[in-house]
Design an enzyme around this catalytic site. Sequence first.
Site, PDB file in Angstrom:
ATOM      1  CG  ASP A 115       6.995  26.466 -31.425  1.00 44.95           C
ATOM      2  OD1 ASP A 115       7.885  25.998 -32.155  1.00 44.95           O
ATOM      3  OD2 ASP A 115       7.131  27.519 -30.774  1.00 44.95           O
ATOM      4  CG  ASP A 134      13.163  26.915 -29.055  1.00 44.71           C
ATOM      5  OD1 ASP A 134      13.757  26.844 -27.980  1.00 44.71           O
ATOM      6  OD2 ASP A 134      13.439  26.209 -30.046  1.00 44.71           O
TER       7      ASP A 134
END
Length: 294
Positions: free
Chosen positions: A15, A17
């Site tokens: 991932d 953010d």
Amino acid sequence: MVDRLRDRYGALLLDLDGTLYRGPVVVDGAPEALAGGDGQRLVYVTNNASRGPGAVAAHLAELGYPATTDDVVTSAQAAARLLAERLAPGADVLVVGTDDLVAEVDAVGLRPVRRFNGVVPAAVVQGHSPQTAWPDLAEAAYALRADALWVAANTDRTLPNERGLAPGNGSMVAALRAASDREPLVAGKPYAPLLEDALTRAGTRAALVVGDRLDTDIEGAWRVGLDSLLVLTGVSTLEELATAPDERIPTYVAESLDALNHPPAVDAEGALADRLRRNPGRAVTVRASRSDIG
């Protein structure tokens, strides 16, 4: 013999953010933690549909991560694939989102439009854009009320940045849900399309999903049958983990990405918070018992 957590996997599905950066600010120590993978495939998997893979890769490289365009898989790409599988070539698709989302729709042979001018578009696709305004949502609502297909890139309610938690695409999806009485197909995590695209890119299913959100990254890994590592550098907290449903319990949880470079520490007796305090930077298995989570 496996010494490091990361050595159990052929690929890391990472991932962005809240895991690798917050807006323009890098998460401390994260680039260094990912170094030394000895050929391990790194695939950057983002629910954020606002930027194309080239721009995402350039941003990652500026922050010190080894990334090329081919290493990035976005929810905009997954959303465009869902549309192409369901629509005739050249069909009109009303885009609520950035020009990069427009480009992904165009790349799969569909016709992106911005306004609903009496001819009902075949679909509406919705992705995050800080420029989305009431007129954009109104156009989409008209099309949805006229029975257009609706695909959302993701439904993240919030988006972490350097100032805190900003409204995410899910907040805008909620507005359209209320206005249209419809539910979208969702391309991004926790739903399978984005992670399945990432697995195809990785070339292996021996992959570990790494992220900061229980409701997207961790549940997404559960939905496609993968192990997961929750890092406490973004949205989800130990308090949230303590009451999470089974599908949001990660395989591992750690304070930072540096846990990838250590053996998983297993302590079936102490509470999770206590284990983390005793072993900073170490991964902790949490499958053994939900009573370990405190």
